[in-house]
Scaffold this motif. Structure first.
Motif, PDB file in Angstrom:
ATOM      1  N   ARG A 205      17.992  19.468  33.309  1.00 36.44           N
ATOM      2  CA  ARG A 205      18.977  18.790  34.146  1.00 36.44           C
ATOM      3  C   ARG A 205      20.286  18.598  33.390  1.00 36.44           C
ATOM      4  O   ARG A 205      21.369  18.683  33.969  1.00 36.44           O
ATOM      5  N   ALA A 206      20.190  18.349  32.085  1.00 34.45           N
ATOM      6  CA  ALA A 206      21.393  18.152  31.277  1.00 34.45           C
ATOM      7  C   ALA A 206      22.276  19.399  31.287  1.00 34.45           C
ATOM      8  O   ALA A 206      23.505  19.297  31.216  1.00 34.45           O
ATOM      9  N   LEU A 207      21.661  20.582  31.397  1.00 30.74           N
ATOM     10  CA  LEU A 207      22.430  21.829  31.475  1.00 30.74           C
ATOM     11  C   LEU A 207      22.904  22.111  32.895  1.00 30.74           C
ATOM     12  O   LEU A 207      24.032  22.554  33.107  1.00 30.74           O
ATOM     13  N   LEU A 208      22.050  21.838  33.878  1.00 30.11           N
ATOM     14  CA  LEU A 208      22.386  22.120  35.273  1.00 30.11           C
ATOM     15  C   LEU A 208      23.469  21.192  35.808  1.00 30.11           C
ATOM     16  O   LEU A 208      24.261  21.578  36.666  1.00 30.11           O
ATOM     17  N   GLY A 209      23.490  19.960  35.318  1.00 31.93           N
ATOM     18  CA  GLY A 209      24.366  18.964  35.915  1.00 31.93           C
ATOM     19  C   GLY A 209      23.793  18.499  37.246  1.00 31.93           C
ATOM     20  O   GLY A 209      22.623  18.742  37.561  1.00 31.93           O
ATOM     21  N   GLU A 210      24.619  17.858  38.049  1.00 31.18           N
ATOM     22  CA  GLU A 210      24.148  17.292  39.316  1.00 31.18           C
ATOM     23  C   GLU A 210      24.466  18.172  40.523  1.00 31.18           C
ATOM     24  O   GLU A 210      24.264  17.766  41.663  1.00 31.18           O
ATOM     25  N   SER A 211      24.991  19.378  40.259  1.00 31.66           N
ATOM     26  CA  SER A 211      25.372  20.235  41.382  1.00 31.66           C
ATOM     27  C   SER A 211      24.171  20.740  42.173  1.00 31.66           C
ATOM     28  O   SER A 211      24.307  21.137  43.331  1.00 31.66           O
ATOM     29  N   LEU A 212      22.994  20.745  41.558  1.00 33.90           N
ATOM     30  CA  LEU A 212      21.759  21.147  42.243  1.00 33.90           C
ATOM     31  C   LEU A 212      20.771  19.990  42.197  1.00 33.90           C
ATOM     32  O   LEU A 212      19.928  19.914  41.304  1.00 33.90           O
ATOM     33  N   PRO A 213      20.860  19.050  43.129  1.00 34.61           N
ATOM     34  CA  PRO A 213      19.904  17.931  43.137  1.00 34.61           C
ATOM     35  C   PRO A 213      18.487  18.421  43.404  1.00 34.61           C
ATOM     36  O   PRO A 213      18.281  19.491  43.992  1.00 34.61           O
ATOM     37  N   ASP A 214      17.505  17.647  42.968  1.00 41.89           N
ATOM     38  CA  ASP A 214      16.107  18.058  43.094  1.00 41.89           C
ATOM     39  C   ASP A 214      15.709  18.343  44.539  1.00 41.89           C
ATOM     40  O   ASP A 214      14.840  19.182  44.801  1.00 41.89           O
TER      41      ASP A 214
END
Length: 241
Positions: free
Chosen positions: A147-156
């Motif tokens: 998640r730290a790499l993805l960021g919040e642009s793709l929520p679960d």
């Protein structure tokens, strides 16, 4: 990177099948937002003799798109524009097809980028017209390290099924949905890796290239550890009523 046909984990066989499913007619108007090097728009024009407009913020990509279209389609058939789509005055209800393949952030970045892009694209498409949009999705919740790499642009909660239902919630009719296979992902990620490695090797004194290489090596390790099981890529075909 301009050496890729398109910046997405999609094979030539799958791309050809998706373009065939569009069943366009000669002279119809097509808009490609975040067109990259223009390959998809060029192939559509070759196949259907449509009239296209491609928009991308990268001058390098647009230059490559113009190079690629030479001796393949007429200059009068495609217009490539270097600009931010948010700065371009686009006609409402004007296009028979709007593409946004992996570039939903072009309309508005953030966790709602996919929905926002669908809403804005819908306003550009004629009644009965088509939307072909692609974005990432999560096969399972991302672990904190990934998640730290993805960021919040793709929520679960942004799953493949959710991406289809988002279009339905906006009044669109889903006509098809495709997902990239693990083999397509591997081909894409490792092709990209080779490109970045080569550029950094050829330009050892270019700090930008070295920084890109560092980030890319972090990404490929995360892809191997988490991404192959977590990150998906979906392509969705909707029709506007």
């Amino acid at each position: 990177m301009i050496e890729l046909l398109w910046n997405a984990p999609v094979s030539e066989v799958r791309m050809s099948a998706m373009l065939e499913a569009l069943e366009l007619r000669e002279g119809q108007q097509v808009l490609d937002v975040g067109c990259g090097c223009g390959e998809v728009l060029i192939r559509l024009t070759e196949r259907y003799q449509t009239l296209g407009t491609g928009i991308d913020v990268s001058a390098e990509h647009i230059s490559e798109a113009r190079r690629r279209m030479q001796n393949r389609v007429l200059e009068s058939e495609i217009q490539f524009i270097t600009d931010d789509v948010r700065s371009v005055q686009l006609k409402q209800d004007a296009y028979d097809l709007v593409l946004c393949l992996g570039a939903t952030h072009a309309f508005a970045p953030g966790s709602d980028a996919y929905r926002n892009a669908l809403q804005q694209i819908t306003s550009l498409v004629k009644s009965g017209g088509l939307l072909l949009i692609a974005d990432g999705y999560l096969k399972q919740p991302a672990v904190p390290e990934y998640r730290a790499l993805l960021g919040e642009s793709l929520p679960d909660e942004m799953t493949h099924a959710a991406n289809v239902s988002t279009g339905q919630q906006l009044g669109l009719t889903p006509l098809s949905a495709w997902t990239s296979s693990t083999a397509e992902w591997d081909d894409f990620e490792w092709t990209y890796q080779r490109i970045v490695e080569r550029k950094a090797r050829e330009q050892p004194d270019d700090q930008e290239q070295q920084t890109r290489l560092h980030r890319r090596r972090e990404w490929i390790q995360a892809y191997l550890q988490w991404g192959r099981d977590t990150l998906g890529y979906g392509i969705y075909l909707f029709q506007k009523p």
